[in-house]
Design a protein around this motif. Structure first.
Motif, PDB file in Angstrom:
ATOM      1  N   ALA A 268     -51.909   8.102  -8.943  1.00 22.47           N
ATOM      2  CA  ALA A 268     -53.256   8.246  -9.484  1.00 22.47           C
ATOM      3  C   ALA A 268     -54.216   7.968  -8.329  1.00 22.47           C
ATOM      4  CB  ALA A 268     -53.480   7.267 -10.651  1.00 22.47           C
ATOM      5  N   THR A 269     -55.485   7.977  -8.614  1.00 22.76           N
ATOM      6  CA  THR A 269     -56.445   7.743  -7.530  1.00 22.76           C
ATOM      7  C   THR A 269     -56.325   6.336  -6.967  1.00 22.76           C
ATOM      8  OG1 THR A 269     -58.105   7.111  -9.179  1.00 22.76           O
ATOM      9  CG2 THR A 269     -58.085   9.419  -8.427  1.00 22.76           C
ATOM     10  N   ASP A 270     -55.830   5.384  -7.792  1.00 15.45           N
ATOM     11  CA  ASP A 270     -55.703   4.005  -7.325  1.00 15.45           C
ATOM     12  C   ASP A 270     -54.267   3.499  -7.356  1.00 15.45           C
ATOM     13  OD1 ASP A 270     -55.508   4.081 -10.045  1.00 15.45           O
ATOM     14  OD2 ASP A 270     -56.529   2.150 -10.371  1.00 15.45           O
ATOM     15  N   ARG A 271     -53.284   4.372  -7.562  1.00 15.05           N
ATOM     16  CA  ARG A 271     -51.881   3.964  -7.602  1.00 15.05           C
ATOM     17  C   ARG A 271     -51.078   4.827  -6.613  1.00 15.05           C
ATOM     18  NH1 ARG A 271     -51.610   1.666 -12.881  1.00 15.05           N
ATOM     19  NH2 ARG A 271     -53.774   0.991 -13.271  1.00 15.05           N
ATOM     20  N   ILE A 272     -50.182   4.163  -5.910  1.00  7.90           N
ATOM     21  CA  ILE A 272     -49.289   4.891  -5.001  1.00  7.90           C
ATOM     22  C   ILE A 272     -47.879   4.360  -5.178  1.00  7.90           C
ATOM     23  CG2 ILE A 272     -51.092   5.315  -3.266  1.00  7.90           C
ATOM     24  CD1 ILE A 272     -49.730   3.071  -1.583  1.00  7.90           C
ATOM     25  N   ILE A 273     -46.914   5.157  -4.746  1.00 11.10           N
ATOM     26  CA  ILE A 273     -45.515   4.745  -4.710  1.00 11.10           C
ATOM     27  C   ILE A 273     -44.985   5.011  -3.313  1.00 11.10           C
ATOM     28  CG2 ILE A 273     -44.756   6.990  -5.613  1.00 11.10           C
ATOM     29  CD1 ILE A 273     -42.395   5.506  -6.927  1.00 11.10           C
ATOM     30  N   VAL A 274     -44.301   4.038  -2.752  1.00 12.88           N
ATOM     31  CA  VAL A 274     -43.771   4.132  -1.398  1.00 12.88           C
ATOM     32  C   VAL A 274     -42.309   3.710  -1.456  1.00 12.88           C
ATOM     33  CG1 VAL A 274     -44.100   3.473   1.010  1.00 12.88           C
ATOM     34  CG2 VAL A 274     -46.048   3.430  -0.552  1.00 12.88           C
ATOM     35  N   TRP A 275     -41.450   4.403  -0.698  1.00 13.33           N
ATOM     36  CA  TRP A 275     -40.024   4.074  -0.692  1.00 13.33           C
ATOM     37  C   TRP A 275     -39.527   3.891   0.743  1.00 13.33           C
ATOM     38  CZ3 TRP A 275     -42.098   8.478  -2.869  1.00 13.33           C
ATOM     39  CH2 TRP A 275     -41.961   9.655  -2.146  1.00 13.33           C
ATOM     40  N   ASN A 276     -38.445   3.123   0.861  1.00 15.14           N
ATOM     41  CA  ASN A 276     -37.910   2.788   2.176  1.00 15.14           C
ATOM     42  C   ASN A 276     -36.529   3.395   2.390  1.00 15.14           C
ATOM     43  OD1 ASN A 276     -36.205   1.213   0.634  1.00 15.14           O
ATOM     44  ND2 ASN A 276     -37.206  -0.717   1.130  1.00 15.14           N
ATOM     45  N   THR A 277     -35.916   3.058   3.513  1.00 17.94           N
ATOM     46  CA  THR A 277     -34.627   3.653   3.887  1.00 17.94           C
ATOM     47  C   THR A 277     -33.483   3.171   3.003  1.00 17.94           C
ATOM     48  OG1 THR A 277     -34.379   1.888   5.532  1.00 17.94           O
ATOM     49  CG2 THR A 277     -35.268   4.001   6.292  1.00 17.94           C
ATOM     50  N   LYS A 278     -33.651   2.045   2.298  1.00 14.97           N
ATOM     51  CA  LYS A 278     -32.600   1.568   1.416  1.00 14.97           C
ATOM     52  C   LYS A 278     -32.640   2.221   0.038  1.00 14.97           C
ATOM     53  CE  LYS A 278     -32.063  -2.987   3.529  1.00 14.97           C
ATOM     54  NZ  LYS A 278     -32.063  -4.448   3.284  1.00 14.97           N
ATOM     55  N   GLY A 279     -33.596   3.083  -0.189  1.00 11.67           N
ATOM     56  CA  GLY A 279     -33.686   3.761  -1.471  1.00 11.67           C
ATOM     57  C   GLY A 279     -34.480   3.022  -2.512  1.00 11.67           C
ATOM     58  N   THR A 280     -35.157   1.965  -2.131  1.00 13.52           N
ATOM     59  CA  THR A 280     -35.975   1.202  -3.071  1.00 13.52           C
ATOM     60  C   THR A 280     -37.409   1.696  -3.023  1.00 13.52           C
ATOM     61  OG1 THR A 280     -34.569  -0.730  -2.680  1.00 13.52           O
ATOM     62  CG2 THR A 280     -36.688  -1.105  -3.759  1.00 13.52           C
ATOM     63  N   ALA A 281     -38.000   1.884  -4.209  1.00 16.03           N
ATOM     64  CA  ALA A 281     -39.380   2.372  -4.308  1.00 16.03           C
ATOM     65  C   ALA A 281     -40.284   1.263  -4.805  1.00 16.03           C
ATOM     66  CB  ALA A 281     -39.456   3.577  -5.246  1.00 16.03           C
ATOM     67  N   PHE A 282     -41.484   1.188  -4.260  1.00 14.20           N
ATOM     68  CA  PHE A 282     -42.463   0.158  -4.586  1.00 14.20           C
ATOM     69  C   PHE A 282     -43.729   0.825  -5.100  1.00 14.20           C
ATOM     70  CE2 PHE A 282     -39.700  -1.273  -1.211  1.00 14.20           C
ATOM     71  CZ  PHE A 282     -39.312  -2.543  -1.615  1.00 14.20           C
ATOM     72  N   VAL A 283     -44.229   0.328  -6.233  1.00 16.59           N
ATOM     73  CA  VAL A 283     -45.428   0.885  -6.854  1.00 16.59           C
ATOM     74  C   VAL A 283     -46.578  -0.098  -6.632  1.00 16.59           C
ATOM     75  CG1 VAL A 283     -46.451   1.807  -8.948  1.00 16.59           C
ATOM     76  CG2 VAL A 283     -43.981   1.998  -8.579  1.00 16.59           C
ATOM     77  N   TYR A 284     -47.665   0.384  -6.003  1.00 15.66           N
ATOM     78  CA  TYR A 284     -48.818  -0.459  -5.645  1.00 15.66           C
ATOM     79  C   TYR A 284     -50.074   0.033  -6.368  1.00 15.66           C
ATOM     80  CZ  TYR A 284     -46.163  -2.305  -1.625  1.00 15.66           C
ATOM     81  OH  TYR A 284     -45.234  -2.913  -0.821  1.00 15.66           O
ATOM     82  N   ARG A 285     -50.955  -0.950  -6.637  1.00 14.85           N
ATOM     83  CA  ARG A 285     -52.339  -0.608  -6.980  1.00 14.85           C
ATOM     84  C   ARG A 285     -53.182  -0.815  -5.743  1.00 14.85           C
ATOM     85  NH1 ARG A 285     -56.216  -4.167 -10.713  1.00 14.85           N
ATOM     86  NH2 ARG A 285     -56.130  -5.381  -8.778  1.00 14.85           N
ATOM     87  N   LEU A 286     -53.986   0.194  -5.399  1.00 16.36           N
ATOM     88  CA  LEU A 286     -54.775   0.150  -4.181  1.00 16.36           C
ATOM     89  C   LEU A 286     -55.986  -0.748  -4.372  1.00 16.36           C
ATOM     90  CD1 LEU A 286     -54.700   3.903  -3.122  1.00 16.36           C
ATOM     91  CD2 LEU A 286     -53.316   2.036  -2.210  1.00 16.36           C
ATOM     92  N   PRO A 287     -56.499  -1.325  -3.313  1.00  9.81           N
ATOM     93  CA  PRO A 287     -57.760  -2.102  -3.408  1.00  9.81           C
ATOM     94  C   PRO A 287     -58.931  -1.185  -3.727  1.00  9.81           C
ATOM     95  CG  PRO A 287     -57.035  -1.916  -1.128  1.00  9.81           C
ATOM     96  CD  PRO A 287     -55.906  -1.382  -1.970  1.00  9.81           C
TER      97      PRO A 287
END
Length: 1496
Positions: A268-287
């Motif tokens: 969304a405009t204030d939500r992102i998802i980022v993933w790493n080399t281990k296959g784990t995904a992290f969901v963040y709310r942006l400032p």
């Protein structure tokens, strides 16, 4: 893992075994409707999955095999919901476009640029996409996804560097597209692409803006889909949010120690998802400073306002994997309108996991933020699917090649020896088993009543697993056919005798696992010719001499793994390329390292090896690899062994110089098309082999016909109409000179030969005092009579002794010196082998359960058997790329459901290939002598030899005759089911048993059938034509109109006038394509249509691949081929011409009114608009121009003389001549076809001869058939055109010396036998049409027949067909011919002076005419005019020295013909004829038997 490349009709089938193949996922892509998932692996193959959009459960359907390096990128080729096509790219620059619905590789290419990321983008929001590619090169390439051609190049003006990330978008309220690029050094670049740039593909586009930011080695860059204002850039150490307006940093987050970020996306405009080399995904709310709608946007963030991690997506049973997972984020629009966000993860163990990203509102997020927790909540996957789980769920287990053996030892290497039908399998315990290949396949796949387990020969010699196998004789016949070589993981190389199963020699030369076995080229030195090459994993290469049983060369100085071995046999060099780019050049004879080359020089030397392939034998004195070179090298390196071998070879060369030229003539390395081959395949070297069985339907048909013809004598062949040499020679003899002097010389010569033979016989009798010769002759004759009587008795008394006679025949034939005489019910081993292959293939392809009566006939009469389980078929497409079905899809279905429905729902290309194979094989077996199977054994009857048989013999043959009829009827019903009835039967089966099923019948592709319209194999050609016509008939008028509308846009147009300068093939044309402007030359793309030009004629045994079809491209190296839009356009033009030609020829309306009214009305209803008689004949005109151009165009590299496309044009002109006639120059068309038929008596045995012919012979046969169709469809047009050309020829003949023209090389002079054949055919079949044009027919016949034949023989003896007409009479004494015409005139031919005189004898049609016996008088009779006239020739002037004139001396008025004569005959020459009873009396003989005499 690519399969065999062959332009033949190859049908793959897989035996997977119980162990699932590995699939280490490196890339993943999902369709917009979330029903299709595609994963790419590190092993190079792609897997297509069927996904349930509700449960997200995925099931593997098939493998797409063809890449030779790990898959890096997967991207959709079209912006559609179903993802019909996908583009894959690998680490070595290979790119392929796959049709996921059909399973074909549409296009493939190998580029110098290696892509690391590809984004599919549609300009203007259309379905057609373009691929924006970046990688290890300093620009952005825009590639067409279907031609894989570079259409645009985005380059850098400032700081050019490799691009690390890219994103393409169209900003709101703008009409152009923006490309954002980020280099590895952190420079952001912006390109603006407008409509004008799309049309200007030649000029590179430079960036408009650039800015340096603090981001190195980025892995992804994504612009926010919702506001197009913020951008997330992910690099291994941090992810960052930038303002897209000025690329100022808004916020960032570093990765944990030991972890690296891989990618990210906006939720969304204030939500992102980022993933790493281990296959784990992290969901963040942006400032808030990163949210455009916030008032704090673009302000400096406070320490409290940081990205908030509120969810982690990871697997509950996380495992340590050798490769990082591949992750992709996707959006799903549900049926209720909800937007669901998914995260897909593909692991190295072949598992696909689907996560549902939670929707968290702001209120819920505030509540979560108030909670104090160290670890955010984890969410597990919604579903997990893997190939291994699907594999284990299959019951019963998938069939493997050794499933019938009670052994769980995996197969590690396999080899199929085609010449001996032996399957060799090396196993993990070091043992090697030898099996009967076809018997094993039948036991594994078919439900047969007999359960004979094939014999197994086990070879034990290795202590580790067997890694590779080699049967050298299969590659070249210079090796011993009984020797087999195996390499193992125990570092040993074993030489076996496969007949006795003994170990001949064990070599322990290398200190690494044997990885590969090769054979040196055929032009090597004699010593090297007896060697094999062994490559080991210790980076060494050795040459092992099988004759001397020792190592000749051990190359073991390589520091890196060996990747390639090339040969320079004339220089005695073996070149070994290593993975680090180093090239080692070794001298084979001396064993010395000549040099080590690095860099570009190594690549140039390797490329030069491919260019220097020569057929000059190495033992010729002119070659570099001569004894002097080896002797010098031996002295240089002080190698005594090399000096001795060089000296011995030099002596041998001097002593056997002439004999050496004939050695090594049988190179078996060429692909000659074998009916059956079995290959072991594996994803990587560490797993068990699974096996692919390849059936070559074309080679199988050719082999069946070849063996059928080989069992027949020449007389039998001629009786069956397979050769008609005698008949053609009779016609051809009329065109040659028949001089009495020549005949006398031949008779004298034969008399002398006969006298000499008689003298020799008398001398032998005088010397044979004891009568030895007479006794030998008598005993031989008695033995022949005894054998003949015994065979005839066995044929009548024991009809079921096929197996015993077969064994007896094999034992007799194996002696080598005794020629086995074929007897009924006895077959050679090769014949039985070929028939068993046909039985196996038809049993697997037949549509069981669709017709119960036919199933019963197939099992009882034809001996076919149902499959045991569903078959995993495959499909071979371009460059050897394959689609291989997996046993997991569809899982758990019955055999009946598979054979009746699922088999025909896989792919339209697969359906087309299978139908072609079934129809061609059924027609082939139906045309042969009775062939069927009973209880797994071959049953075959031959026609009796003796025509004079007793009543008992005929009674004994009656059961065989009935069985023959029933068998042929069974093959005919099978062909009819699959050619005509299959679509309706499949739909009926689905409606009755599975009305709610999702499977749909994939009908045959008409464009594929059109491209095989003139296939080089006659049986496949006829099958393709029958299937295409049946499909066009089935789709009806509307369907044919849709086909015409689609393909007419590709039809090339030719401007009028269409000037082609006669048969000399000088062509002038202006071709404009309907879809564009300008001149468009039509040529044959080598990947699509066969190029037969320049190929010599070969026997059936030497027949090998020379043409190309829709699915294959002749094994062309994909690295050297550059697909282009022009090539694809030419390919479609060729297909368009053939398709429209077929529709116009078979469904166009005839121009004339020679058909019945009902038939004409039916034809009108089927006629497609544009091919009718109305004012709109545009399609007919354009199609006829294109067909005529293909016929008359001169030979060129783009359009060779003998191609399948040119043959198709010839055939379609003949089939639809009545439609094309108004738009053709008939004379030029006929002369061009006759020019191809000039050597017909030397090129083709007969029109029905089934074996493949040489390209020139095939063109000749097609032209002869087209001429027959034209002549029978429009006899008047054919005769008038030929008569006109004969008149031109006579005029040219009179002025030949003045014009200095060689008339012997003209078409009319060389094609005389063919013209006579057509005229004779017309007289036999269409006498009414010929009777109206008798004068023209006589002109043509007298041109073709040498007048010397008419000196001492009458016309009824020379050309009896012409004398069927009572209007033609010939006088041998005066050498005159008279012909009565339809308009009442008499044509008098003087054969002495080659003159013709016309007399107006009657005012109506002449019914009959006849010369008197002395030739002085001529009588003519007209039944319409009721008048009989007598004519005499007299010279005018004093003393008869003037011109000779024919005058009427007497006329009678005859009685009208009786009504009974007129009512029963519509053809005038059948009503009455004239018969002279003396020199002064003639009688009118009526058809009712009455006669009336008149006196002169």
């Amino acid at each position: 893992m690519a399969g065999p490349v062959s332009p033949h009709l190859v049908i793959p089938m897989m035996l997977w075994g119980e162990t699932p193949p590995s699939h280490c996922i490196s890339a993943i892509q999902i369709s917009h409707d979330h029903c299709t998932l595609v994963t790419g692996s590190h092993d190079g193959q792609l897997c297509v999955w069927a996904m349930d959009p509700n449960t997200y459960k995925a099931t593997p359907k098939c493998f797409l095999v063809g890449h030779t390096a790990p898959i890096v990128c997967l991207v959709a080729a079209k912006n559609t919901l179903e993802m019909e096509c996908i583009v894959s790219s690998s680490e070595n620059g290979e790119m392929c476009t796959w049709d996921l619905i059909d399973g074909q590789c549409i296009e493939s290419v190998k580029l110098h640029q290696i892509h690391s990321h590809i984004q599919s983008y549609s300009f203007g929001g259309t379905e057609d996409a373009s691929l924006f590619c970046i990688g290890n090169y300093p620009e952005i390439l825009v590639i067409d996804p279907f031609t894989l051609e570079i259409i645009m190049n985005l380059t850098s003006r400032v700081h050019p560097d490799w691009m690390a990330a890219i994103h393409v978008l169209r900003p709101t309220r703008r009409q152009d597209d923006v490309v954002l690029g980020l280099t590895t050094s952190g420079v952001v670049k912006v390109w603006t692409v407008g409509a004008q740039d799309l049309n200007n593909s030649g000029e590179p586009i430079l960036e408009h803006e650039s800015k340096q930011i603090r981001c190195l080695n980025a892995t992804s860059m994504t612009c926010c889909l919702y506001n197009q204002r913020t951008v997330i850039i992910v690099s291994p150490k941090t992810w960052q949010i930038y303002d897209a307006g000025d690329f100022s940093l808004l916020c960032s987050m570093s990765s944990k120690q030991g972890e690296s970020w891989v990618g990210g996306d906006f939720l969304a405009t204030d939500r992102i998802i980022v993933w790493n080399t281990k296959g784990t995904a992290f969901v963040y709310r942006l400032p808030t400073n990163c949210v455009v709608e916030s008032k704090d946007f673009h302000n400096k963030s406070s320490e409290e306002d940081l990205p908030f991690l509120y969810c982690v997506l990871k697997l509950s049973d996380e495992q340590k994997l050798p490769c990082p997972p591949s992750i992709r984020c996707s959006l799903v629009v549900k049926e209720d309108g909800r937007l669901v966000k998914l995260l897909l993860r593909g692991d190295a163990n072949g598992r696909v996991s689907v996560f549902t990203i939670p929707e968290v509102t702001d209120n819920q997020l505030e509540q979560i933020q108030q909670l104090d927790f160290d670890n955010p909540p984890n969410m597990t996957s919604e579903s997990c699917s893997s190939i291994s789980d699907s594999w284990m769920a299959i019951q019963p287990k998938p069939i493997g090649i050794l499933s019938h053996m009670d052994s769980t030892i995996p197969v590690t290497s396999s080899l199929y020896i085609t010449t001996q039908n032996r399957l060799v399998c090396g196993r993990a315990d070091g043992s090697i088993v030898l099996l009967n290949g076809i018997a094993t396949l039948k036991l594994l796949l078919l439900q047969q009543t007999f359960t004979d387990i094939p014999d197994v020969l086990t070879l034990n010699g290795h202590t580790g697993r067997v890694t590779c196998l080699l049967y050298p004789y299969q590659l070249h016949n210079r090796y011993d056919p009984e020797q087999l070589v195996s390499g193992g993981a125990d570092f040993t190389l074993c030489l076996w005798n496969i007949s006795s199963g003994t170990l001949l020699q064990k070599f322990c030369v290398q200190v690494g696992e044997i990885a590969q076995l090769l054979v040196p080229p055929a032009n090597s030195s004699p010593r090297i010719l007896q060697c094999i090459c062994s490559v080991a994993k210790d980076h060494s290469v050795s040459l092992i001499s099988l004759k001397e049983r020792k190592c000749v060369l051990l190359a073991s100085r390589h520091l890196f793994p060996v990747t390639c071995i090339k040969w320079r046999p004339l220089d005695d060099f073996m070149m070994v390329a290593c993975s680090d780019g180093t090239l080692y050049v070794w001298q084979m004879e001396t064993g010395q390292l000549d040099r080590v080359v690095h860099g570009m020089s190594a690549e140039e030397i390797l490329n030069a090896c491919d260019e220097s392939v020569s057929v000059i034998p190495s033992f010729q004195e002119g070659g570099l690899a001569n004894p002097a070179i080896h002797f010098f090298r031996g002295l240089k390196h002080r190698n005594i062994s090399a000096i001795r071998h060089a000296a011995l070879r030099g002596l041998n060369q001097l002593q056997h110089a002439n004999a050496s030229n004939n050695q090594d003539s049988g190179d078996l390395s060429k692909d000659r098309g074998v009916p059956l081959s079995i290959q072991g395949l594996r994803s990587n070297t560490s797993e068990t082999e699974f096996h692919a069985v390849f059936f070559d339907a074309e080679a199988l048909v050719v082999q069946l016909l070849h063996e059928e013809y080989s069992l027949m004598s020449p007389n039998t062949l001629e009786n069956h109409g397979l050769i008609n040499q005698n008949e053609y020679q009779k016609v051809a003899a009329l065109t040659h000179s028949a001089s009495p002097d020549a005949q006398k010389k031949i008779a004298d010569f034969l008399g002398k030969v006969k006298d000499k033979a008689g003298d020799m016989e008398r001398r032998l009798k005088d010397k044979d005092k004891h009568g030895i010769l007479a006794k030998v002759r008598e005993s031989a004759e008695n033995m022949q009579h005894k054998i003949q009587s015994r065979n005839d008795g066995l044929n009548a008394k024991y009809p079921d002794r096929g197996a015993e006679d077969e064994r007896d025949g094999a034992s007799v034939g194996s002696s080598g010196s005794t020629r086995h005489r074929q007897v009924p019910n006895s077959l050679p081993t090769d014949w039985s082998l070929t028939m068993e292959i046909a039985q196996l293939l038809l049993s697997l392809l037949h549509g069981w359960t669709l017709d119960a009566d036919l199933d019963h006939a197939c099992q009882s009469r034809l001996g076919l058997a149902k499959p045991k389980s569903p078959i995993c078929f495959g499909l071979i497409s371009r460059s050897g790329h394959m689609m291989l079905m997996l046993p997991t899809w569809p899982a758990g279905e019955s055999v009946e459901h598979f054979t009746a429905l699922s088999h025909w729902s896989i792919s339209s290309t697969l359906t087309t290939n299978h139908l072609l194979a079934i129809v061609a094989l059924s027609n082939t077996l139906m045309s042969m002598n009775t062939t069927a199977f009973s209880d797994g054994k071959l049953v075959r009857q031959y026609p009796p030899r003796d025509a004079k048989r007793s009543g008992d013999d005929r009674k004994a043959e009656e059961p065989f005759t009935v069985h023959d009829v029933q068998t042929k009827q069974g093959w005919s019903l099978m062909a009819t089911l699959h050619c005509v009835l299959l679509p309706d039967k499949v739909c009926e089966f689905q409606h009755l048993r599975h009305p709610s099923g999702l499977e749909t019948f994939r009908k045959a592709q008409i464009e594929m059938l059109a491209r095989r319209w003139q296939d080089r194999c006659l049986e496949i050609r006829e099958a393709a034509q029958a299937l295409l016509l049946a499909e066009l008939e089935r789709i009806g008028v509307d369907g044919r109109k849709a086909v015409v509308d689609h393909w007419a846009t590709f039809l090339p147009t030719y401007a009028d006038p269409f000037t082609i300068a006669g048969p000399s093939h000088s062509v002038g044309f202006n071709a404009n394509n309907l879809t564009g402007s300008g001149t468009q030359n039509l040529s044959v793309p080598s990947q699509q249509w066969g190029n037969d030009g320049g190929s010599p004629a070969r026997s059936a045994g030497e027949y090998d691949a020379e043409e190309d079809h829709d699915d294959e491209d002749d094994g062309e190296d994909v690295a050297l081929r550059r697909p282009s839009r022009s090539m694809e356009l030419k390919r479609r033009q060729a297909t368009s011409i053939v398709l429209l030609g077929v529709i116009g020829a078979e469904f166009g309306q005839d121009v004339g009114d020679n058909k019945k009214t009902s038939e004409t009305e039916t034809r009108k209803r089927k006629t497609v608009e544009g091919f009718g008689l109305g004012p709109n004949q545009n399609l007919a005109r354009l199609t006829s121009k294109a067909l005529t151009y293909l016929l008359l165009a001169p030979a060129s590299p783009k359009l060779p003389m003998h191609t399948s496309l040119r043959r198709a044009a010839i055939d379609l002109i003949g089939r639809g001549f009545t439609v094309w006639e108004p738009h053709l120059d008939v004379s030029k068309v006929l002369l061009s076809m006759l020019d191809l038929c000039c050597e017909g008596d030397k090129l083709i045995p007969s029109m029905t001869y089934g074996l493949p012919l040489s390209p020139a012979a095939d063109s000749c046969r097609t032209s002869r058939h087209a001429l027959t169709l034209i002549a029978t469809a429009r006899p008047a047009a054919f005769i008038t055109a030929m008569a006109r050309e004969v008149a031109r020829y006579i005029t040219l003949q009179q002025n030949a010396q003045t014009l200095n023209v060689n008339l012997a090389n003209t078409t009319l002079a060389r094609a005389k036998p063919e013209i006579l054949r057509v005229i004779e055919l017309l007289i036999d079949k269409m006498q009414a049409d010929i009777s109206d044009l008798l004068v023209e027919v006589t002109d043509i016949v007298l041109h073709c027949v040498d007048h010397g034949h008419l000196k001492g023989r009458s016309l009824s003896e020379v050309f009896p067909s012409l004398c069927r007409f009572s209007q033609i009479t010939h006088c041998s004494s005066s050498r005159r011919i008279a012909v009565g015409s339809r308009n009442g005139s008499l044509a008098l031919y003087e054969l002495r002076g080659q003159k013709c005189q016309y007399i107006q004898a009657h005012n109506a049609e002449i019914t009959a005419c006849a010369f008197s016996p002395d030739g002085k008088n001529l009588a003519s009779y007209s039944s319409t005019e009721n008048r009989l006239s007598f004519w005499q020739q007299a010279a005018t002037g004093v003393f008869g020295l003037g011109a000779v004139q024919t005058r009427c001396v007497k006329t009678y008025t005859t009685d009208p013909l009786p009504p009974c004569v007129r009512s029963g005959n519509t053809i005038p020459f059948r009503m009455a004829r004239l018969q002279w009873h003396s020199g002064k009396t003639v009688a009118i003989m009526l058809s009712d038997g009455s006669e009336t005499r008149y006196h002169l």
